[in-house]
Design a protein around this motif. Structure first.
Motif, PDB file in Angstrom:
ATOM      1  N   ARG A  72       0.828  -1.207   0.000  1.00 34.63           N
ATOM      2  CA  ARG A  72       0.000   0.000   0.000  1.00 34.63           C
ATOM      3  C   ARG A  72       0.860   1.254   0.000  1.00 34.63           C
ATOM      4  NH1 ARG A  72      -4.637   1.489   4.545  1.00 34.63           N
ATOM      5  NH2 ARG A  72      -4.883   3.696   3.983  1.00 34.63           N
ATOM      6  N   PHE A  73       1.907   1.281   0.812  1.00 38.79           N
ATOM      7  CA  PHE A  73       2.732   2.479   0.910  1.00 38.79           C
ATOM      8  C   PHE A  73       3.356   2.835  -0.441  1.00 38.79           C
ATOM      9  CE2 PHE A  73       6.842   4.563   1.444  1.00 38.79           C
ATOM     10  CZ  PHE A  73       6.463   5.695   2.149  1.00 38.79           C
ATOM     11  N   PHE A  74       3.979   1.870  -1.087  1.00 37.85           N
ATOM     12  CA  PHE A  74       4.668   2.184  -2.341  1.00 37.85           C
ATOM     13  C   PHE A  74       3.700   2.348  -3.511  1.00 37.85           C
ATOM     14  CE2 PHE A  74       8.327   0.414   0.054  1.00 37.85           C
ATOM     15  CZ  PHE A  74       9.177   1.509  -0.078  1.00 37.85           C
ATOM     16  N   ALA A  75       2.558   1.653  -3.481  1.00 35.15           N
ATOM     17  CA  ALA A  75       1.561   1.837  -4.540  1.00 35.15           C
ATOM     18  C   ALA A  75       0.946   3.230  -4.475  1.00 35.15           C
ATOM     19  CB  ALA A  75       0.470   0.770  -4.427  1.00 35.15           C
ATOM     20  N   GLU A  76       0.635   3.689  -3.256  1.00 39.71           N
ATOM     21  CA  GLU A  76      -0.012   4.987  -3.115  1.00 39.71           C
ATOM     22  C   GLU A  76       0.973   6.143  -3.246  1.00 39.71           C
ATOM     23  OE1 GLU A  76      -2.646   5.448   0.176  1.00 39.71           O
ATOM     24  OE2 GLU A  76      -3.700   3.571  -0.190  1.00 39.71           O
ATOM     25  N   SER A  77       2.138   6.015  -2.663  1.00 41.90           N
ATOM     26  CA  SER A  77       3.099   7.125  -2.702  1.00 41.90           C
ATOM     27  C   SER A  77       3.779   7.239  -4.066  1.00 41.90           C
ATOM     28  CB  SER A  77       4.164   6.953  -1.619  1.00 41.90           C
ATOM     29  OG  SER A  77       5.042   5.881  -1.920  1.00 41.90           O
ATOM     30  N   ILE A 250     -15.047  -7.457   4.077  1.00 42.04           N
ATOM     31  CA  ILE A 250     -14.039  -8.505   3.992  1.00 42.04           C
ATOM     32  C   ILE A 250     -13.491  -8.629   2.572  1.00 42.04           C
ATOM     33  CG2 ILE A 250     -13.616 -10.987   4.221  1.00 42.04           C
ATOM     34  CD1 ILE A 250     -15.681 -11.022   6.467  1.00 42.04           C
ATOM     35  N   ASP A 251     -14.373  -8.580   1.593  1.00 37.45           N
ATOM     36  CA  ASP A 251     -13.959  -8.803   0.213  1.00 37.45           C
ATOM     37  C   ASP A 251     -13.159  -7.634  -0.355  1.00 37.45           C
ATOM     38  OD1 ASP A 251     -15.259 -11.278   0.113  1.00 37.45           O
ATOM     39  OD2 ASP A 251     -17.167 -10.336  -0.400  1.00 37.45           O
ATOM     40  N   GLY A 252     -13.463  -6.407   0.091  1.00 38.29           N
ATOM     41  CA  GLY A 252     -12.867  -5.238  -0.548  1.00 38.29           C
ATOM     42  C   GLY A 252     -11.760  -4.538   0.201  1.00 38.29           C
ATOM     43  N   THR A 253     -11.545  -4.907   1.474  1.00 42.47           N
ATOM     44  CA  THR A 253     -10.556  -4.153   2.250  1.00 42.47           C
ATOM     45  C   THR A 253      -9.524  -5.011   2.970  1.00 42.47           C
ATOM     46  OG1 THR A 253     -11.953  -4.108   4.241  1.00 42.47           O
ATOM     47  CG2 THR A 253     -12.228  -2.308   2.659  1.00 42.47           C
ATOM     48  N   LEU A 254      -9.717  -6.304   3.011  1.00 46.89           N
ATOM     49  CA  LEU A 254      -8.794  -7.159   3.767  1.00 46.89           C
ATOM     50  C   LEU A 254      -7.927  -8.005   2.842  1.00 46.89           C
ATOM     51  CD1 LEU A 254     -10.986  -8.542   6.703  1.00 46.89           C
ATOM     52  CD2 LEU A 254      -9.742  -6.382   6.537  1.00 46.89           C
ATOM     53  N   HIS A 306      -4.842   0.652  -6.808  1.00 49.45           N
ATOM     54  CA  HIS A 306      -5.077  -0.734  -6.410  1.00 49.45           C
ATOM     55  C   HIS A 306      -3.805  -1.326  -5.802  1.00 49.45           C
ATOM     56  CE1 HIS A 306      -8.994  -1.193  -8.531  1.00 49.45           C
ATOM     57  NE2 HIS A 306      -8.499  -0.185  -9.241  1.00 49.45           N
ATOM     58  N   PHE A 307      -3.966  -2.064  -4.728  1.00 50.78           N
ATOM     59  CA  PHE A 307      -2.848  -2.778  -4.111  1.00 50.78           C
ATOM     60  C   PHE A 307      -3.411  -4.052  -3.488  1.00 50.78           C
ATOM     61  CE2 PHE A 307      -4.578   0.390  -1.290  1.00 50.78           C
ATOM     62  CZ  PHE A 307      -4.777  -0.270  -0.097  1.00 50.78           C
ATOM     63  N   GLU A 308      -2.790  -5.164  -3.826  1.00 54.03           N
ATOM     64  CA  GLU A 308      -3.275  -6.475  -3.399  1.00 54.03           C
ATOM     65  C   GLU A 308      -4.778  -6.567  -3.684  1.00 54.03           C
ATOM     66  OE1 GLU A 308      -1.752  -8.101   0.197  1.00 54.03           O
ATOM     67  OE2 GLU A 308       0.276  -7.407  -0.204  1.00 54.03           O
ATOM     68  N   ALA A 312      -7.930   2.367  -3.084  1.00 55.67           N
ATOM     69  CA  ALA A 312      -8.098   3.584  -2.300  1.00 55.67           C
ATOM     70  C   ALA A 312      -7.972   4.805  -3.210  1.00 55.67           C
ATOM     71  CB  ALA A 312      -7.043   3.668  -1.193  1.00 55.67           C
ATOM     72  N   PRO A 313      -8.771   5.856  -2.970  1.00 54.69           N
ATOM     73  CA  PRO A 313      -8.606   7.099  -3.706  1.00 54.69           C
ATOM     74  C   PRO A 313      -7.378   7.848  -3.165  1.00 54.69           C
ATOM     75  CG  PRO A 313     -10.372   7.339  -2.136  1.00 54.69           C
ATOM     76  CD  PRO A 313      -9.905   5.917  -2.026  1.00 54.69           C
ATOM     77  N   VAL A 314      -6.524   8.286  -4.062  1.00 54.47           N
ATOM     78  CA  VAL A 314      -5.265   8.933  -3.674  1.00 54.47           C
ATOM     79  C   VAL A 314      -5.104  10.226  -4.450  1.00 54.47           C
ATOM     80  CG1 VAL A 314      -2.742   8.720  -3.655  1.00 54.47           C
ATOM     81  CG2 VAL A 314      -4.172   6.724  -3.143  1.00 54.47           C
ATOM     82  N   VAL A 315      -4.713  11.288  -3.732  1.00 54.94           N
ATOM     83  CA  VAL A 315      -4.403  12.574  -4.374  1.00 54.94           C
ATOM     84  C   VAL A 315      -2.978  12.941  -4.029  1.00 54.94           C
ATOM     85  CG1 VAL A 315      -4.935  15.045  -4.482  1.00 54.94           C
ATOM     86  CG2 VAL A 315      -6.793  13.367  -4.410  1.00 54.94           C
ATOM     87  N   ARG A 316      -2.245  13.462  -5.004  1.00 58.50           N
ATOM     88  CA  ARG A 316      -0.837  13.811  -4.827  1.00 58.50           C
ATOM     89  C   ARG A 316      -0.553  15.130  -5.505  1.00 58.50           C
ATOM     90  NH1 ARG A 316       1.697   9.536  -5.485  1.00 58.50           N
ATOM     91  NH2 ARG A 316       3.735  10.478  -5.843  1.00 58.50           N
ATOM     92  N   GLY A 317       0.507  15.795  -5.070  1.00 60.11           N
ATOM     93  CA  GLY A 317       0.913  17.028  -5.698  1.00 60.11           C
ATOM     94  C   GLY A 317       2.268  17.468  -5.195  1.00 60.11           C
ATOM     95  N   THR A 318       2.842  18.483  -5.866  1.00 58.37           N
ATOM     96  CA  THR A 318       4.153  19.038  -5.530  1.00 58.37           C
ATOM     97  C   THR A 318       3.984  20.490  -5.115  1.00 58.37           C
ATOM     98  OG1 THR A 318       5.191  17.578  -7.158  1.00 58.37           O
ATOM     99  CG2 THR A 318       6.490  19.490  -6.408  1.00 58.37           C
ATOM    100  N   LYS A 319       4.712  20.896  -4.069  1.00 58.82           N
ATOM    101  CA  LYS A 319       4.611  22.268  -3.558  1.00 58.82           C
ATOM    102  C   LYS A 319       5.277  23.249  -4.519  1.00 58.82           C
ATOM    103  CE  LYS A 319       3.654  24.997   0.097  1.00 58.82           C
ATOM    104  NZ  LYS A 319       4.255  24.655   1.382  1.00 58.82           N
TER     105      LYS A 319
END
Length: 320
Positions: A72-77, A250-254, A306-308, A312-319
């Protein structure tokens, strides 16, 4: 590291000592069980302190022999672990330290980790001591750092549980230095049916229960709830019916490779996490993107990651 610490109450310079954070030679914020304590335990996140100290190792990969936190960490970041060497990284809302462990074990970055609850004690047990690890019990709105210092800032699994989500995003952006990156995730709004869910139907009642009483109710009923959820999924109606069962998805988060014992433990933990928070405020990706743009980020993007077995919805940006 070279991160300037400040007193969030008056902006004065703070210095780290083994006893705590000092200002003008006096200990202002004590260091207790590995964490600098800017706030006391009695706040709206007491439930998280309760759950993460009770389930300290459940979601920590090195304790569970899983890899979902790392995935999750590397997929999202989308960060390269090699590029994080020597970087100053701020984690807001660390819980028991599932992502703290990933940063410390798989990168050479300097981690500054914040949680509002006394889950910092579980985090330190899991990840301390480590010379690259700096742990603080503090509010997202009053962190002990001068603004604009961090190369990377991330906040996973937290925003929806804060009182003012827009202000939380702004505060995170304030911590990022020019050219640095911020990545967040949050509970999504998928349509009018989002809150047509057992979590939102029962929460007005469950969040008023003591942590102990809620935990006992969940533990007492979890076995038949798991069987019922699994049965509905097996006959093909789980997506329609399981949202009305008072149990986590169970099906969507674990993770799908849990042992029977691990499944029961994760279900108790995640179901408690559903029903105990004071705040639960899902957001649209477009709304969070708008806040990123409003408060000075560039190259902003948002999508479902998506991970495993999870998404999760993810938003990213640069300052800027």
């Amino acid at each position: 590291m070279n991160i300037q610490l400040i007193n969030p109450s008056d902006g004065g310079v703070l210095n780290k000592t083994p006893e705590g954070l000092t200002q003008n030679g006096l200990v202002i914020y004590p260091c207790k069980n590995g964490a600098y304590r800017i706030v006391k335990d009695d706040n709206y996140t007491e439930n998280f302190g309760y759950q993460w100290n009770k389930f300290a190792g459940t979601q920590v990969d090195k304790s569970s022999a899983l890899s979902i936190s790392k995935s999750r960490f590397f997929a999202e970041s989308q960060w390269d672990k090699e590029d994080l060497g020597g970087k100053n990284i701020l984690e807001v809302g660390s819980g028991a330290g599932r992502f703290s462990q990933v940063v410390l074990d798989f990168t050479k970055g300097n981690l500054f980790s914040v949680d509002y609850s006394n889950a910092v004690e579980a985090n330190y047990k899991n990840n301390g001591p480590n010379e690259r690890f700096n742990l603080f019990q503090a509010s997202i709105y009053e962190m002990p750092f001068a603004p604009g210092q961090f190369d990377k800032v991330f906040c996973f699994g937290v925003l929806q549980h804060t009182p003012d989500v827009e202000l939380s995003v702004k505060t995170l952006i304030d911590m990022v230095k020019p050219g640095g990156e911020l990545v967040v995730d949050f509970y999504p709004i998928n349509g009018w049916w989002t809150k047509l869910n057992a979590k939102y139907i029962f929460r007005p009642y469950t969040k008023k229960l003591t942590h102990e009483k809620l935990f006992k109710k969940i533990e007492k009923n979890i076995d038949w709830l798991i069987k019922t959820s699994r049965f509905f999924s097996k006959i093909g109606i789980g997506k329609l019916t399981n949202r009305f069962l008072p149990i986590c998805d169970i099906d969507g988060t674990l993770p799908q490779n849990l042992t029977k014992e691990q499944l029961r433990e994760w279900c108790i933990l995640d179901t408690f996490d559903m029903f105990s928070p004071q705040y639960d405020q899902p957001q649209k990706i477009s709304t969070v993107i708008g806040w990123f743009n409003k408060y000075g980020m560039k190259g902003v993007s948002g999508k479902y990651v998506h991970f495993e077995n999870c998404v999760a919805p993810v938003v990213r940006g640069t300052k800027q």
